[in-house]
Design a protein around this motif. Sequence first.
Motif, PDB file in Angstrom:
ATOM      1  N   LYS A 157     -35.311 -71.403 115.498  1.00 32.43           N
ATOM      2  CA  LYS A 157     -36.447 -70.668 114.917  1.00 32.43           C
ATOM      3  C   LYS A 157     -37.732 -70.994 115.665  1.00 32.43           C
ATOM      4  O   LYS A 157     -38.541 -70.102 115.935  1.00 32.43           O
ATOM      5  CB  LYS A 157     -36.591 -71.003 113.430  1.00 32.43           C
ATOM      6  N   ASP A 158     -37.914 -72.257 116.030  1.00 32.28           N
ATOM      7  CA  ASP A 158     -39.094 -72.650 116.816  1.00 32.28           C
ATOM      8  C   ASP A 158     -39.070 -71.964 118.181  1.00 32.28           C
ATOM      9  O   ASP A 158     -40.093 -71.470 118.658  1.00 32.28           O
ATOM     10  CB  ASP A 158     -39.161 -74.170 116.998  1.00 32.28           C
ATOM     11  N   LEU A 159     -37.904 -71.944 118.812  1.00 37.32           N
ATOM     12  CA  LEU A 159     -37.768 -71.300 120.115  1.00 37.32           C
ATOM     13  C   LEU A 159     -38.156 -69.822 120.026  1.00 37.32           C
ATOM     14  O   LEU A 159     -38.931 -69.323 120.843  1.00 37.32           O
ATOM     15  CB  LEU A 159     -36.335 -71.443 120.616  1.00 37.32           C
ATOM     16  N   VAL A 160     -37.640 -69.133 119.033  1.00 39.57           N
ATOM     17  CA  VAL A 160     -37.935 -67.710 118.862  1.00 39.57           C
ATOM     18  C   VAL A 160     -39.429 -67.505 118.637  1.00 39.57           C
ATOM     19  O   VAL A 160     -40.040 -66.596 119.211  1.00 39.57           O
ATOM     20  CB  VAL A 160     -37.102 -67.112 117.700  1.00 39.57           C
ATOM     21  N   SER A 161     -40.043 -68.355 117.842  1.00 35.51           N
ATOM     22  CA  SER A 161     -41.479 -68.257 117.573  1.00 35.51           C
ATOM     23  C   SER A 161     -42.304 -68.480 118.847  1.00 35.51           C
ATOM     24  O   SER A 161     -43.235 -67.723 119.126  1.00 35.51           O
ATOM     25  CB  SER A 161     -41.863 -69.278 116.502  1.00 35.51           C
ATOM     26  N   ILE A 162     -41.945 -69.494 119.606  1.00 39.92           N
ATOM     27  CA  ILE A 162     -42.675 -69.801 120.845  1.00 39.92           C
ATOM     28  C   ILE A 162     -42.413 -68.729 121.900  1.00 39.92           C
ATOM     29  O   ILE A 162     -43.318 -68.326 122.627  1.00 39.92           O
ATOM     30  CB  ILE A 162     -42.274 -71.195 121.373  1.00 39.92           C
ATOM     31  N   TRP A 163     -41.174 -68.258 121.983  1.00 40.49           N
ATOM     32  CA  TRP A 163     -40.804 -67.256 122.978  1.00 40.49           C
ATOM     33  C   TRP A 163     -41.637 -65.988 122.813  1.00 40.49           C
ATOM     34  O   TRP A 163     -42.060 -65.368 123.769  1.00 40.49           O
ATOM     35  CB  TRP A 163     -39.315 -66.934 122.862  1.00 40.49           C
ATOM     36  N   GLY A 164     -41.869 -65.615 121.578  1.00 44.01           N
ATOM     37  CA  GLY A 164     -42.624 -64.400 121.296  1.00 44.01           C
ATOM     38  C   GLY A 164     -41.697 -63.212 121.122  1.00 44.01           C
ATOM     39  O   GLY A 164     -40.474 -63.320 121.228  1.00 44.01           O
ATOM     40  N   ASP A 165     -42.295 -62.078 120.882  1.00 42.33           N
ATOM     41  CA  ASP A 165     -41.539 -60.860 120.620  1.00 42.33           C
ATOM     42  C   ASP A 165     -41.171 -60.184 121.933  1.00 42.33           C
ATOM     43  O   ASP A 165     -41.723 -59.161 122.300  1.00 42.33           O
ATOM     44  CB  ASP A 165     -42.365 -59.929 119.736  1.00 42.33           C
ATOM     45  N   GLU A 166     -40.234 -60.774 122.645  1.00 45.79           N
ATOM     46  CA  GLU A 166     -39.861 -60.249 123.957  1.00 45.79           C
ATOM     47  C   GLU A 166     -38.371 -59.983 124.059  1.00 45.79           C
ATOM     48  O   GLU A 166     -37.732 -60.315 125.053  1.00 45.79           O
ATOM     49  CB  GLU A 166     -40.311 -61.213 125.052  1.00 45.79           C
ATOM     50  N   GLY A 167     -37.802 -59.429 123.050  1.00 49.44           N
ATOM     51  CA  GLY A 167     -36.448 -58.938 123.165  1.00 49.44           C
ATOM     52  C   GLY A 167     -35.317 -59.908 122.904  1.00 49.44           C
ATOM     53  O   GLY A 167     -34.201 -59.670 123.342  1.00 49.44           O
ATOM     54  N   LEU A 168     -35.575 -61.009 122.208  1.00 55.14           N
ATOM     55  CA  LEU A 168     -34.490 -61.925 121.864  1.00 55.14           C
ATOM     56  C   LEU A 168     -33.663 -61.330 120.728  1.00 55.14           C
ATOM     57  O   LEU A 168     -34.209 -60.902 119.713  1.00 55.14           O
ATOM     58  CB  LEU A 168     -35.021 -63.287 121.408  1.00 55.14           C
ATOM     59  N   VAL A 169     -32.346 -61.320 120.904  1.00 51.64           N
ATOM     60  CA  VAL A 169     -31.438 -60.901 119.851  1.00 51.64           C
ATOM     61  C   VAL A 169     -30.640 -62.146 119.467  1.00 51.64           C
ATOM     62  O   VAL A 169     -29.817 -62.638 120.237  1.00 51.64           O
ATOM     63  CB  VAL A 169     -30.495 -59.773 120.318  1.00 51.64           C
ATOM     64  N   VAL A 170     -30.909 -62.666 118.274  1.00 54.07           N
ATOM     65  CA  VAL A 170     -30.357 -63.952 117.849  1.00 54.07           C
ATOM     66  C   VAL A 170     -29.079 -63.730 117.034  1.00 54.07           C
ATOM     67  O   VAL A 170     -29.071 -62.946 116.093  1.00 54.07           O
ATOM     68  CB  VAL A 170     -31.393 -64.737 117.017  1.00 54.07           C
TER      69      VAL A 170
END
Length: 181
Positions: free
Chosen positions: A20-33
């Motif tokens: 969740k931290d990774l997704v938050s730091i990564w930003g809204d750039e196309g991660l599909v978890v």
Amino acid sequence: MEKIGLFYGSDTGCTDDITKDLVSIWGDEGLVVTEIDDASKEDFEQYKIIILGLSTWYDGDLQSDWESFFDEFQEIDFTNKVVAIYGLGDQIGYGEYFIDGVGILAKVVLENGGDIIGHWPIEGYRFTDSVALIEGKEDYFYGLAIDNDNESQLSDERLEKWIKQVKLELEPYLIPEYATV
């Protein structure tokens, strides 16, 4: 930007929190978890860029969901795919198996034709051995090492630095010829 598949497994919630931290730091750039217990071999086929997350258990064992999926994982063709891996472990209590799961997955990716980015320096860690050490380049892990048991105060800083590194290393893979299926 091209969609990036992030596959992870978590037993106690620590890897879930780091993800969740990774997704938050990564930003809204196309991660599909996707949690690995909900994944199939076919899910990996739709991505050219993949991030894997897991913890190492006991004496170098994969996290339980990864352990269940491992036979199928070994059948994935990683040709023309680029993979980054982050792993959690306990460098003090299990110093001889520190983040072994990262190395176990990395070796399959390499054997099956993939490229691995996001190598992480061993400097600052106190462990005795790891399957995650890059052969011939033993001062680096195949991926990010997180020790929330003993160094949780460093987790966010390490994660932020690793994400910046991975994004920079991804740039050559995002050229149009590479990104097409």
